[in-house]
Scaffold this active site. Structure first.
Site, PDB file in Angstrom:
ATOM      1  N   LYS A   1       0.809  -1.629  -0.105  1.00  0.00           N
ATOM      2  CA  LYS A   1      -0.078   0.212   0.063  1.00  0.00           C
ATOM      3  C   LYS A   1       0.641   1.325   0.385  1.00  0.00           C
ATOM      4  CE  LYS A   1      -1.465   1.300   3.384  1.00  0.00           C
ATOM      5  NZ  LYS A   1      -1.491   3.024   3.745  1.00  0.00           N
TER       6      LYS A   1
ATOM      7  N   ASP B   1      -4.147   4.611  -1.868  1.00  0.00           N
ATOM      8  CA  ASP B   1      -4.297   4.590  -1.152  1.00  0.00           C
ATOM      9  C   ASP B   1      -4.104   6.422  -0.827  1.00  0.00           C
ATOM     10  OD1 ASP B   1      -6.116   4.538   1.404  1.00  0.00           O
ATOM     11  OD2 ASP B   1      -4.837   4.122   2.463  1.00  0.00           O
TER      12      ASP B   1
ATOM     13  N   LYS C   1      -7.637   8.330  -0.731  1.00  0.00           N
ATOM     14  CA  LYS C   1      -9.155   8.454  -0.415  1.00  0.00           C
ATOM     15  C   LYS C   1      -9.343   9.201  -0.888  1.00  0.00           C
ATOM     16  CE  LYS C   1      -7.388   6.101   4.177  1.00  0.00           C
ATOM     17  NZ  LYS C   1      -6.444   6.505   3.838  1.00  0.00           N
TER      18      LYS C   1
ATOM     19  N   ASP D   1     -13.950  14.642  -3.609  1.00  0.00           N
ATOM     20  CA  ASP D   1     -14.515  15.641  -4.178  1.00  0.00           C
ATOM     21  C   ASP D   1     -15.378  15.986  -5.039  1.00  0.00           C
ATOM     22  OD1 ASP D   1     -13.652  18.134  -4.934  1.00  0.00           O
ATOM     23  OD2 ASP D   1     -11.540  18.557  -4.700  1.00  0.00           O
TER      24      ASP D   1
ATOM     25  N   PRO E   1     -17.715  15.526  -8.306  1.00  0.00           N
ATOM     26  CA  PRO E   1     -17.808  14.183  -9.159  1.00  0.00           C
ATOM     27  C   PRO E   1     -16.856  13.889 -10.355  1.00  0.00           C
ATOM     28  CG  PRO E   1     -19.931  14.427  -8.230  1.00  0.00           C
ATOM     29  CD  PRO E   1     -18.843  15.329  -7.753  1.00  0.00           C
ATOM     30  N   ASN E   2     -16.296  15.443 -11.137  1.00  0.00           N
ATOM     31  CA  ASN E   2     -16.315  15.664 -11.510  1.00  0.00           C
ATOM     32  C   ASN E   2     -14.479  15.459 -11.710  1.00  0.00           C
ATOM     33  OD1 ASN E   2     -16.109  16.168 -14.896  1.00  0.00           O
ATOM     34  ND2 ASN E   2     -15.381  17.932 -14.585  1.00  0.00           N
ATOM     35  N   THR E   3     -14.150  16.090 -10.428  1.00  0.00           N
ATOM     36  CA  THR E   3     -12.387  16.225 -10.106  1.00  0.00           C
ATOM     37  C   THR E   3     -12.365  14.811 -10.652  1.00  0.00           C
ATOM     38  OG1 THR E   3     -12.542  18.222  -9.541  1.00  0.00           O
ATOM     39  CG2 THR E   3     -11.156  16.668  -8.677  1.00  0.00           C
TER      40      THR E   3
ATOM     41  N   THR F   1     -10.957   3.511  10.379  1.00  0.00           N
ATOM     42  CA  THR F   1     -10.520   2.891  12.063  1.00  0.00           C
ATOM     43  C   THR F   1      -9.443   3.323  12.931  1.00  0.00           C
ATOM     44  OG1 THR F   1      -8.421   1.833  10.551  1.00  0.00           O
ATOM     45  CG2 THR F   1     -10.345   0.915  10.709  1.00  0.00           C
TER      46      THR F   1
ATOM     47  N   ARG G   1      -3.444  -5.985  13.923  1.00  0.00           N
ATOM     48  CA  ARG G   1      -1.831  -5.953  14.976  1.00  0.00           C
ATOM     49  C   ARG G   1      -2.535  -6.799  14.917  1.00  0.00           C
ATOM     50  NH1 ARG G   1      -1.853  -1.630  12.983  1.00  0.00           N
ATOM     51  NH2 ARG G   1      -1.551   0.337  13.825  1.00  0.00           N
TER      52      ARG G   1
ATOM     53  N   GLN H   1      -4.852   3.240  15.954  1.00  0.00           N
ATOM     54  CA  GLN H   1      -6.300   2.971  15.319  1.00  0.00           C
ATOM     55  C   GLN H   1      -6.819   2.447  17.045  1.00  0.00           C
ATOM     56  OE1 GLN H   1      -6.665   2.493  12.796  1.00  0.00           O
ATOM     57  NE2 GLN H   1      -5.095   1.853  11.694  1.00  0.00           N
TER      58      GLN H   1
ATOM     59  N   GLY I   1       0.931  -2.339   8.959  1.00  0.00           N
ATOM     60  CA  GLY I   1       1.750  -1.792   8.695  1.00  0.00           C
ATOM     61  C   GLY I   1       3.010  -1.805  10.381  1.00  0.00           C
ATOM     62  N   ARG I   2       2.548  -1.164  10.754  1.00  0.00           N
ATOM     63  CA  ARG I   2       3.435  -1.099  12.222  1.00  0.00           C
ATOM     64  C   ARG I   2       3.923  -2.832  12.600  1.00  0.00           C
ATOM     65  NH1 ARG I   2       1.127   3.476  14.550  1.00  0.00           N
ATOM     66  NH2 ARG I   2      -0.648   3.168  13.906  1.00  0.00           N
TER      67      ARG I   2
END
Length: 234
Positions: A32, A59, A61, A64, A66-68, A121, A183, A192, A212-213
């Protein structure tokens, strides 16, 4: 579609990212790329990881008008990412525009998977109700956002593993749940709030877990990755 572990490469440079991936030897995990790394390195980091043989979840996210979002997704499709996302709170119209943009940018090839974030999360039910003025329980909100996401033609949602079962009951087993907040049982949960273990995420029906960590911060990242794969996919 088989279950898989996606490693969150939350680094701020390509050098740090490659140094970490070298610790995994010849393994080429799904990775990711989040805002931190993408804003530091731009599209080049996606192309580099794809050339190395990695699948890439970008990732960003998007949220904005819709057109953008449609125009942005058209560009992202051209990078060859395997998965990308928007915020479900951007409305069904925005999510439909995102699908259109990805299809246009894929130039006749299979478009990337597109998923929508339900609730982060790090968000507790109390914070959601207090700060966002959403006067419903978390499970109801996530299920409603997932239903909207499916209606818009997307492939799945980002949610906590704790909500995977509910999402599948509302949207069907083929509707993907991509779940961060995972985790090992002996790890600190960090920032989280809605978290669980790889084994529990498997039990609850997650299709992908984002880790991740627990891997990137481990003394032996390869051993941690292999442990995560065993717990989630075996």
């Amino acid at each position: 579609m088989g279950k898989d572990v996606i490693i969150a490469c939350d680094f701020n440079s390509s050098e740090e990212t490659l140094a970490f991936l070298e610790k995994l030897g010849d393994r080429r995990p799904y990775v990711k790329i989040g805002m931190e790394l993408f804003y530091a390195e731009g599209p080049a980091i996606v192309k580099m990881l794809k050339l190395r043989g990695h699948k890439v979840f970008l990732d960003l996210k998007l949220h904005d008008i819709p057109n953008t979002v449609k125009k942005a997704m058209r560009v992202l499709a051209g990078l060859g990412v395997d998965m990308c996302n928007v915020h479900a709170s951007g409305t069904i119209e925005m999510m439909k525009a995102a699908v259109t943009g990805l299809e246009e940018g894929s130039a006749g090839n299979e478009r990337p998977l597109l998923i929508a974030v339900t609730q982060l999360t790090s968000t507790t039910e109390e914070r959601m109700q207090r700060d966002l003025l959403i006067n419903k329980d978390m499970e109801t909100v996530v299920a409603h956002y997932a239903d909207n996401t499916k209606a818009a033609g997307l492939d799945g949602v980002v949610c906590s593993p704790l909500e995977s079962e509910k999402v599948h009951s509302v949207c069907g087993r083929d509707f993907l749940t991509v779940t961060p907040g995972v985790r090992f049982a002996d790890d600190d949960k960090g920032d989280q709030a809605r978290v669980t273990t790889p084994a529990k995420a498997k039990e609850l029906g997650s299709d992908y877990i984002v880790v991740g960590r627990s891997i990137t911060g481990a003394d032996d990242p390869l051993a941690a990755y292999e442990r995560c794969m065993r717990e989630f996919t075996d």
